[in-house]
Design an enzyme around this catalytic site. Structure first.
Site, mmCIF file in Angstrom:
data_model
loop_
_atom_site.group_PDB
_atom_site.id
_atom_site.type_symbol
_atom_site.label_atom_id
_atom_site.label_comp_id
_atom_site.label_asym_id
_atom_site.label_seq_id
_atom_site.Cartn_x
_atom_site.Cartn_y
_atom_site.Cartn_z
ATOM 1 N N HIS A 225 -25.869 13.893 12.192
ATOM 2 C CA HIS A 225 -26.706 12.707 11.994
ATOM 3 C C HIS A 225 -26.338 11.715 13.089
ATOM 4 C CE1 HIS A 225 -27.660 8.832 10.242
ATOM 5 N NE2 HIS A 225 -26.443 8.626 9.839
ATOM 6 N N TYR A 259 -31.235 2.864 9.867
ATOM 7 C CA TYR A 259 -30.449 1.777 9.276
ATOM 8 C C TYR A 259 -29.642 1.078 10.363
ATOM 9 C CZ TYR A 259 -26.495 5.112 9.195
ATOM 10 O OH TYR A 259 -25.531 6.015 9.532
ATOM 11 N N ASP A 544 -28.024 19.003 -26.619
ATOM 12 C CA ASP A 544 -28.539 19.332 -27.948
ATOM 13 C C ASP A 544 -29.137 20.725 -27.893
ATOM 14 O OD1 ASP A 544 -30.821 18.625 -26.476
ATOM 15 O OD2 ASP A 544 -31.816 17.705 -28.194
HETATM 16 P P1 FAD Z 1 -13.751 13.523 5.242
HETATM 17 O O1 FAD Z 1 -13.581 12.148 5.685
HETATM 18 O O2 FAD Z 1 -14.370 14.470 6.175
HETATM 19 O O3 FAD Z 1 -12.369 14.027 4.760
HETATM 20 C C1 FAD Z 1 -12.120 15.390 4.492
HETATM 21 C C2 FAD Z 1 -10.765 15.692 5.027
HETATM 22 O O4 FAD Z 1 -10.371 16.994 4.663
HETATM 23 C C3 FAD Z 1 -10.715 15.607 6.544
HETATM 24 O O5 FAD Z 1 -9.789 14.641 6.920
HETATM 25 C C4 FAD Z 1 -10.315 17.001 6.948
HETATM 26 O O6 FAD Z 1 -9.516 17.026 8.093
HETATM 27 C C5 FAD Z 1 -9.597 17.507 5.714
HETATM 28 N N1 FAD Z 1 -9.588 18.967 5.643
HETATM 29 C C6 FAD Z 1 -10.658 19.795 5.704
HETATM 30 N N2 FAD Z 1 -10.264 21.075 5.671
HETATM 31 C C7 FAD Z 1 -8.912 21.068 5.590
HETATM 32 C C8 FAD Z 1 -7.925 22.084 5.541
HETATM 33 N N3 FAD Z 1 -8.250 23.373 5.572
HETATM 34 N N4 FAD Z 1 -6.628 21.693 5.437
HETATM 35 C C9 FAD Z 1 -6.279 20.395 5.421
HETATM 36 N N5 FAD Z 1 -7.183 19.395 5.478
HETATM 37 C C10 FAD Z 1 -8.483 19.720 5.560
HETATM 38 N N6 FAD Z 1 -21.457 7.116 4.236
HETATM 39 C C11 FAD Z 1 -21.716 5.918 3.692
HETATM 40 O O7 FAD Z 1 -21.480 5.719 2.524
HETATM 41 N N7 FAD Z 1 -22.251 4.912 4.432
HETATM 42 C C12 FAD Z 1 -22.558 5.084 5.729
HETATM 43 O O8 FAD Z 1 -23.041 4.166 6.374
HETATM 44 C C13 FAD Z 1 -22.321 6.337 6.313
HETATM 45 N N8 FAD Z 1 -22.681 6.564 7.598
HETATM 46 C C14 FAD Z 1 -22.346 7.744 8.189
HETATM 47 C C15 FAD Z 1 -22.613 7.911 9.522
HETATM 48 C C16 FAD Z 1 -22.221 9.056 10.170
HETATM 49 C C17 FAD Z 1 -22.527 9.217 11.610
HETATM 50 C C18 FAD Z 1 -21.560 10.077 9.447
HETATM 51 C C19 FAD Z 1 -21.094 11.308 10.112
HETATM 52 C C20 FAD Z 1 -21.332 9.917 8.094
HETATM 53 C C21 FAD Z 1 -21.721 8.769 7.450
HETATM 54 N N9 FAD Z 1 -21.500 8.568 6.088
HETATM 55 C C22 FAD Z 1 -21.751 7.346 5.528
HETATM 56 C C23 FAD Z 1 -20.986 9.649 5.250
HETATM 57 C C24 FAD Z 1 -19.502 9.528 5.044
HETATM 58 O O9 FAD Z 1 -18.878 9.387 6.255
HETATM 59 C C25 FAD Z 1 -18.945 10.747 4.347
HETATM 60 O O10 FAD Z 1 -19.769 11.111 3.283
HETATM 61 C C26 FAD Z 1 -17.537 10.477 3.815
HETATM 62 O O11 FAD Z 1 -16.756 9.920 4.815
HETATM 63 C C27 FAD Z 1 -16.905 11.755 3.335
HETATM 64 O O12 FAD Z 1 -15.588 11.516 2.970
HETATM 65 P P2 FAD Z 1 -14.622 12.723 2.594
HETATM 66 O O13 FAD Z 1 -13.303 12.150 2.281
HETATM 67 O O14 FAD Z 1 -15.291 13.553 1.585
HETATM 68 O O15 FAD Z 1 -14.623 13.615 3.895
HETATM 69 N N1 THG Z 2 -36.559 25.027 -28.552
HETATM 70 C C1 THG Z 2 -35.446 25.725 -28.706
HETATM 71 N N2 THG Z 2 -34.262 25.268 -28.283
HETATM 72 C C2 THG Z 2 -34.177 24.073 -27.659
HETATM 73 C C3 THG Z 2 -35.332 23.293 -27.493
HETATM 74 C C4 THG Z 2 -36.555 23.806 -27.949
HETATM 75 N N3 THG Z 2 -32.987 23.650 -27.203
HETATM 76 C C5 THG Z 2 -32.935 22.537 -26.309
HETATM 77 C C6 THG Z 2 -33.891 21.469 -26.725
HETATM 78 N N4 THG Z 2 -35.212 22.053 -26.896
HETATM 79 C C7 THG Z 2 -33.411 20.894 -28.035
HETATM 80 N N5 THG Z 2 -34.197 19.803 -28.508
HETATM 81 C C8 THG Z 2 -34.849 19.805 -29.710
HETATM 82 C C9 THG Z 2 -35.199 18.576 -30.242
HETATM 83 C C10 THG Z 2 -35.789 18.492 -31.486
HETATM 84 C C11 THG Z 2 -36.058 19.654 -32.213
HETATM 85 C C12 THG Z 2 -35.748 20.881 -31.663
HETATM 86 C C13 THG Z 2 -35.130 20.952 -30.410
HETATM 87 C C14 THG Z 2 -36.626 19.578 -33.592
HETATM 88 N N6 THG Z 2 -36.190 18.582 -34.374
HETATM 89 C C15 THG Z 2 -36.675 18.398 -35.740
HETATM 90 C C16 THG Z 2 -36.603 16.930 -36.079
HETATM 91 O O1 THG Z 2 -35.873 16.194 -35.434
HETATM 92 O O2 THG Z 2 -37.287 16.542 -37.002
HETATM 93 C C17 THG Z 2 -35.909 19.172 -36.745
HETATM 94 C C18 THG Z 2 -34.447 18.870 -36.781
HETATM 95 C C19 THG Z 2 -33.759 19.478 -37.978
HETATM 96 O O3 THG Z 2 -34.418 19.894 -38.924
HETATM 97 O O4 THG Z 2 -32.503 19.494 -37.937
HETATM 98 O O5 THG Z 2 -37.404 20.397 -33.954
HETATM 99 O O6 THG Z 2 -37.623 23.195 -27.775
HETATM 100 N N7 THG Z 2 -35.492 26.916 -29.289
#
Ligand code: FAD
Ligand code: THG
Length: 816
Positions: A225, A259, A544
């Site tokens: 980037h 940005y 659920d």
């Molecule tokens: P890193 O900082 O990469 O840290 C990971 C570390 O793990 C590294 O130090 C690495 O050396 C270490 N490591 C990896 N493999 C090993 C290994 N095998 N052994 C030992 N150590 C290892 N984010 C924002 O929020 N705002 C911004 O404005 C923004 N701008 C950006 C602009 C640019 C140009 C870039 C590149 C990034 C930007 N980001 C921004 C993103 C942000 O930089 C990253 O998402 C963030 O820094 C990631 O942090 P991290 O600690 O996960 O990774």
């Molecule tokens: N069908 C089946 N499984 C499911 C869903 C489904 N699992 C995930 C999600 N959907 C679960 N959500 C619901 C929400 C409400 C009901 C069923 C699944 C339901 N409720 C009745 C009531 O609230 O009146 C009866 C409850 C009871 O008698 O205890 O029917 O769509 N297979």
């Protein structure tokens, strides 16, 4: 595990540093951070991040992570120098679509409790005088946004951790992960092996490589980037000190994927306005002691040319400036734009916290520390869970394609129902050909092609009466869906339920296992279906489920997604007395619902489908014509009928059998859009949208699925302390005054003009003739009759809290 486990963190970027602080603050002080590069400018992404922290996100979780980062880094200093400067954030709109979009973004922040305001062009220029007023139609200002100094914030947190006993070891390259059985035991480096009870990989974009050492899929893609700094600007001369660097808000020009921030008298510009540039992690070696590399690649000027013209248009002061330095920096993208957090599915004690921005670093680290130490993060992290993926979502080609697409779309205006364009056709139900013949309009869910409505229904007379709705709510919608909903209530409709995740739990220990993991009483005769909940230890709703007892030792679960399978698998007893299997792919399901459902099904079978012979929430094996099925009498749409399951091979035959039998009754195929409307009329919650682990069952209005008397179950203790009648907030239905306004979810709800809650799901209720929105509200407002307002783009829509269920409270339609 000992009370004080031995923790090894891989990576001393911002995430590893923040995590070491959060862990040691909570008393886990045996923390070793292994880093391949030098400290603390390690050469990873954090070494080059310009540190813009924008909090706005459609995800409540992500905004919470960002807000905690703001709060934490504001209080942090390193040798007296700032780690966070609250210069504010400004997002400008240069098109009418973006102007509407910033209203929506303003809504999200209001929903999540971060204050922000919309500005006219004049007001925007007053806040950021470099912006050309002529170019913009309006702007969005978030006063608490700002700039983080990633390296300083990292080191400041690392120092605190070290004071509490943590150690940071530079120039230790991790080369392997050791394990014994299914537990991690240590980390191998080029400097020797470190024993560990818990390993957390915070390796940033190297995550997949560490994952490989541990046998864990880490689905992220390193992408380059562009970031540049201009030559000094006369317009900025004397405006900022070297120490403070910046004073004007950080700026986003999302219509052009750009940005901006200030670097004293220069402007820093980040661009997403270029082709995705994926990097192969194996191509990124870490030369010892180099801070510039490896995450800083050579600038490709041609990729910046168009962006530079756009920059000068928005900020005319740039006309006299040059691009003085630039680079292509590497960071991580994922298939859904969310981080990867959690424990590996197959290696206990091996955790990851990757694909995390500086913006979310402190919030992610805090949640990780809570998760590790307390067992449950206090923020709902299901959208970030490492184990949220279906298997097809781990295919390298999928990960590559989706992550690159997310880069392209990073600042795009995305409709909540908008499906990915590619890859598609990943999972097809056996009814797919029939659905296409009926003109199904497909959206995508967990890879499944899922009909939202059928063009074949366009001539239903009910279509005429379906009210219109605004332009935004009309996308991915058709009045045909309204007709499908009405026909379901009047006659009978077939719904493809194949995408519903199905798990089979078997074995002598199955009943006890499920009794312990869920809240409702499952010790019922074979042939019973139970609606029940998975809870966290904290009492939060993890999911659920419906659980059908199909044999003494065989249960079929209707689940919400891969996290349910993951949760069950993690809790399996060691003695082999229980097996859990995902049977979704080999099976399929049609919901046959509506007042004529019995007339449709009964003639096909000798099995008794009468109300007496086949009661509500009962399951039976039967033959419908030639097809062996499992039928369950339940209905998420709130009508008489059955979910009818068979194996995938016989799916088409099942569809044809039901379709033919229904012709004389006027059966239709109906889609997800109608389904969602009908379930909201009945008040059935959708887990992940209406409620999450953040909420307890009483708040969510599903306390009826908890049987405190049945004996011990996971989460029971936490519920003991709660008075179901006295919860602090509730999920309640709102009825909008305006019958043609339909909202989409995540909108703020105002009580007495003040933000008080937010919408979860919404739909027009065609039977009721009212627009419905479910919302979280504080107890005092969550009372039927309370008048509230829903913020929808620039409008405040009047609505009233209603009694639930909105439709058929006596259950006369289902129980007959
Ligand atoms: P890193 O900082 O990469 O840290 C990971 C570390 O793990 C590294 O130090 C690495 O050396 C270490 N490591 C990896 N493999 C090993 C290994 N095998 N052994 C030992 N150590 C290892 N984010 C924002 O929020 N705002 C911004 O404005 C923004 N701008 C950006 C602009 C640019 C140009 C870039 C590149 C990034 C930007 N980001 C921004 C993103 C942000 O930089 C990253 O998402 C963030 O820094 C990631 O942090 P991290 O600690 O996960 O990774
Ligand atoms: N069908 C089946 N499984 C499911 C869903 C489904 N699992 C995930 C999600 N959907 C679960 N959500 C619901 C929400 C409400 C009901 C069923 C699944 C339901 N409720 C009745 C009531 O609230 O009146 C009866 C409850 C009871 O008698 O205890 O029917 O769509 N297979």
């Amino acid at each position: 595990m000992a009370a004080q486990p031995k923790v090894v963190v891989i990576g001393a970027g911002i995430v590893g540093c923040a995590l070491s602080d959060e862990l040691t603050e909570r008393g886990w002080t045996d923390v070793t951070v292994l880093e391949q590069g030098p400290l603390f400018a390690t050469g990873g992404s954090s070494s080059h991040a310009p540190g813009l922290v924008f909090q706005a996100s459609p995800s409540k979780t992500m905004t919470e992570f960002a807000s905690y980062t703001v709060q934490k880094y504001t209080d942090l200093t390193l040798d007296g120098q700032w780690c966070f400067q609250q210069v504010g954030g400004l997002e400008v709109a240069t098109t009418p679509e973006r102007l509407a979009e910033i209203e929506r973004r303003h809504g999200w922040l209001t929903s999540w409790g971060v204050s922000s305001r919309l500005l006219t062009p004049e007001e925007a220029v007053a806040v950021h005088p470099l912006v050309d007023q002529e170019q913009i139609l309006g702007a969005f200002h978030i006063p608490s946004d700002g700039l983080a100094k990633a390296l300083r914030a990292g080191e400041a947190q690392a120092r605190r951790a070290m004071e509490r006993g943590a150690r940071f070891l530079p120039h230790h390259t991790v080369t392997g992960i050791e394990s014994s059985g299914d537990r991690v035991t240590g980390v191998v480096t080029d400097q020797g092996t470190f024993g560990a009870d818990i390993v957390v990989s915070c390796a940033g974009f190297w995550g997949p490589r560490i994952g490989e050492m541990a046998g864990v899929s880490v689905p992220l893609v390193p992408l380059a980037h562009q970031y540049v700094k201009t030559s000094p600007l006369a317009a900025l001369a004397g405006q900022n000190t070297e120490a403070l660097e910046a004073s004007r808000p950080i700026l986003r020009h999302q219509d052009r994927d750009l940005y901006f921030r200030e670097h004293v008298d220069r402007i820093g510009i980040g661009s997403y306005a270029h082709r995705p540039m994926p990097i192969r992690v194996d191509d990124v070696e870490h030369p010892r002691d180099s801070v510039d590399q490896p995450s800083k690649l050579a600038f490709t000027e041609e990729d910046f040319a168009a962006a530079w013209a756009d920059c000068k248009q928005l900020l005319p002061a740039l006309a006299e400036a040059k691009v003085e330095e630039g680079f292509n920096g590497i960071f991580s993208f994922t298939t859904d734009g969310m981080p990867l957090m959690g424990e590996a599915p197959s290696l206990k004690g091996f955790w990851v916290a990757e694909a995390v921005w500086v913006t979310h670093s402190a919030g992610v680290a805090r949640a990780m520390a809570e998760w590790l130490i307390e067992g449950t993060p206090r923020t709902d992290v299901h959208e970030c869970d490492l184990n949220r993926f279906e298997e097809h979502q781990l295919a390298p080609s999928y990960v590559q394609q989706r992550s690159c697409q997310n880069f392209v779309e990073v600042y795009d205006i995305l409709h909540p129902l908008q499906p990915a364009e590619a890859p598609r056709q990943l999972r097809l139900s056996p009814f797919h050909d029939r659905q296409r013949e009926l003109g199904a309009v497909f959206l995508e869910a967990s890879g499944w092609e899922r009909p939202h409505w059928y063009e074949a229904n366009k001539d239903l007379p009910e279509v005429e009466g379906v009210p219109g709705r605004g332009e935004w709510a009309s996308r991915y919608w058709s009045p045909i869906a309204g007709a499908e909903a009405l026909v379901t209530r009047e006659r009978v409709a077939m719904y493809d339920m194949t995408a519903l995740k199905r798990l089979e739990v078997t074995g002598p220990g199955a009943l006890n296992f499920l009794q312990y993991l869920t809240t409702n009483q499952l010790d019922k005769p074979v042939g019973t279906v139970v609606y029940t909940l998975l809870l966290e230890e904290t009492g939060g709703v993890r999911s659920d489920l419906t659980i059908a007892r199909l044999g003494e030792e065989r249960f079929q679960i209707g689940a919400n997604g891969p996290l349910d399978l993951d949760w069950l698998t993690r809790h399996l007893p060691d003695d082999g007395s229980v097996q859990v299997r995902d049977i979704t792919a080999g099976t399929c399901c049609i919901g046959v619902w509506g007042p004529l459902a019995r007339e449709l099904v009964q003639p096909l079978t000798d099995t008794d489908f009468s109300h007496k012979g086949f009661g509500y929430f009962k399951a039976k094996h039967a033959y419908l014509g030639d097809v062996p099925v499992t039928a369950m009498r339940l209905s998420y749409v709130g009508e008489l009928g059955w979910e009818i399951y068979t194996t995938a091979d016989q799916g088409t035959k099942l569809w044809d059998t039901l379709w033919e039998a229904g012709q004389s009754l006027g059966v239709i195929a109906a889609g997800r859009s109608a389904f969602n409307s009908l379930r909201l009329e009945k008040g059935y919650r959708s887990w992940g949208t209406d409620m999450t682990a953040e909420h307890n069952p009483y708040e969510a209005g599903i306390g009826f699925a908890v049987r405190m008397q049945k004996g011990d179950f996971l989460g029971r203790e936490a519920l003991e302390g709660i008075d179901p009648e006295n919860v602090s907030r509730r999920l309640v239905p709102l009825l909008l005054e305006d019958g043609e306004a339909v909202v989409m979810g995540k909108e703020p709800v105002f009580v007495d003009g003040e933000p008080a809650g937010y919408v979860t799901s919404a739909a027009y209720g065609y039977t009721l003739g009212r627009s419905i929105a479910y919302a979280w509200l504080p107890r005092a407002a969550a009372v039927a009759g309370t008048t509230v307002q829903v913020g929808y783009f620039g409008d405040r829509l009047s609505a009233t809290v209603a009694e639930e269920p909105l439709f058929d409270p006596k259950m006369t339609r289902i129980r007959r």
